[in-house]
Design a protein around this motif. Structure first.
Motif, PDB file in Angstrom:
ATOM      1  N   ARG A   1      -6.721 -77.813 -42.778  1.00  0.00           N
ATOM      2  CA  ARG A   1      -7.455 -77.306 -43.836  1.00  0.00           C
ATOM      3  C   ARG A   1      -7.969 -76.215 -42.524  1.00  0.00           C
ATOM      4  O   ARG A   1      -8.505 -74.579 -43.323  1.00  0.00           O
ATOM      5  N   ARG A   2      -8.181 -76.500 -41.220  1.00  0.00           N
ATOM      6  CA  ARG A   2      -9.658 -75.480 -40.819  1.00  0.00           C
ATOM      7  C   ARG A   2      -8.995 -74.448 -40.416  1.00  0.00           C
ATOM      8  O   ARG A   2      -9.319 -73.330 -40.408  1.00  0.00           O
ATOM      9  N   TRP A   3      -8.037 -74.569 -40.203  1.00  0.00           N
ATOM     10  CA  TRP A   3      -6.605 -73.386 -39.764  1.00  0.00           C
ATOM     11  C   TRP A   3      -6.591 -72.846 -40.444  1.00  0.00           C
ATOM     12  O   TRP A   3      -5.694 -71.357 -40.680  1.00  0.00           O
ATOM     13  N   ASN A   4      -6.483 -72.891 -42.472  1.00  0.00           N
ATOM     14  CA  ASN A   4      -6.182 -71.492 -43.034  1.00  0.00           C
ATOM     15  C   ASN A   4      -8.028 -71.256 -43.515  1.00  0.00           C
ATOM     16  O   ASN A   4      -7.552 -70.822 -44.560  1.00  0.00           O
ATOM     17  N   PHE A   5      -8.925 -71.567 -43.599  1.00  0.00           N
ATOM     18  CA  PHE A   5      -9.949 -71.381 -43.475  1.00  0.00           C
ATOM     19  C   PHE A   5      -9.778 -69.962 -43.539  1.00  0.00           C
ATOM     20  O   PHE A   5      -9.608 -68.924 -42.262  1.00  0.00           O
ATOM     21  N   ARG A   6     -10.382 -69.439 -44.934  1.00  0.00           N
ATOM     22  CA  ARG A   6     -11.069 -68.018 -44.500  1.00  0.00           C
ATOM     23  C   ARG A   6     -12.321 -67.203 -45.612  1.00  0.00           C
ATOM     24  O   ARG A   6     -12.156 -67.726 -46.141  1.00  0.00           O
ATOM     25  N   ALA A   7     -12.368 -66.603 -44.542  1.00  0.00           N
ATOM     26  CA  ALA A   7     -14.042 -66.189 -45.220  1.00  0.00           C
ATOM     27  C   ALA A   7     -14.174 -64.567 -44.976  1.00  0.00           C
ATOM     28  O   ALA A   7     -13.343 -64.060 -44.868  1.00  0.00           O
ATOM     29  N   LEU A   8     -15.119 -63.765 -46.540  1.00  0.00           N
ATOM     30  CA  LEU A   8     -15.171 -62.756 -46.374  1.00  0.00           C
ATOM     31  C   LEU A   8     -16.669 -62.485 -46.238  1.00  0.00           C
ATOM     32  O   LEU A   8     -17.020 -63.379 -47.070  1.00  0.00           O
ATOM     33  N   ARG A   9     -16.923 -61.639 -45.375  1.00  0.00           N
ATOM     34  CA  ARG A   9     -18.416 -61.269 -45.295  1.00  0.00           C
ATOM     35  C   ARG A   9     -18.975 -59.800 -45.483  1.00  0.00           C
ATOM     36  O   ARG A   9     -18.419 -59.072 -45.235  1.00  0.00           O
ATOM     37  N   VAL A  10     -19.537 -59.585 -46.337  1.00  0.00           N
ATOM     38  CA  VAL A  10     -20.187 -58.663 -46.926  1.00  0.00           C
ATOM     39  C   VAL A  10     -21.163 -57.950 -46.749  1.00  0.00           C
ATOM     40  O   VAL A  10     -22.452 -59.058 -46.962  1.00  0.00           O
ATOM     41  N   ASP A  11     -21.985 -57.310 -45.861  1.00  0.00           N
ATOM     42  CA  ASP A  11     -22.895 -56.718 -44.563  1.00  0.00           C
ATOM     43  C   ASP A  11     -22.677 -55.456 -44.013  1.00  0.00           C
ATOM     44  O   ASP A  11     -21.439 -55.156 -43.670  1.00  0.00           O
TER      45      ASP A  11
END
Length: 79
Positions: A5-15
């Protein structure tokens, strides 16, 4: 299983602060978390139509539309 699961984690950073946004994206990459960075709410909405993310990290003090209103918009449309 947790490792997979760690390899498939996706994050969107809005800054809107590019150096800080890139620093966080680079930090997340150390943990094999794929991340995408955008600067404003319009770009966030566009990214959410193009990709699926596990987490969205919002800056509160964004130009035009603040992070809190973006969070409310996001929560009204997803879990």
């Amino acid at each position: 299983m947790a490792e997979a699961r760690r390899w498939n984690f996706r994050a969107l950073r809005v800054d809107d602060d590019v150096p800080i946004r890139e620093l966080l994206c680079d930090f997340l990459a150390r943990f094999n978390i794929q991340s995408r960075g955008v600067t404003v709410g319009v770009a966030m909405r566009q990214a959410l139509t193009e990709e699926t993310f596990d987490v969205v990290v919002l800056d509160l003090m964004l130009p035009v539309e603040d992070g809190l209103s973006l969070c409310r918009w996001l929560r009204s449309r997803s879990d």
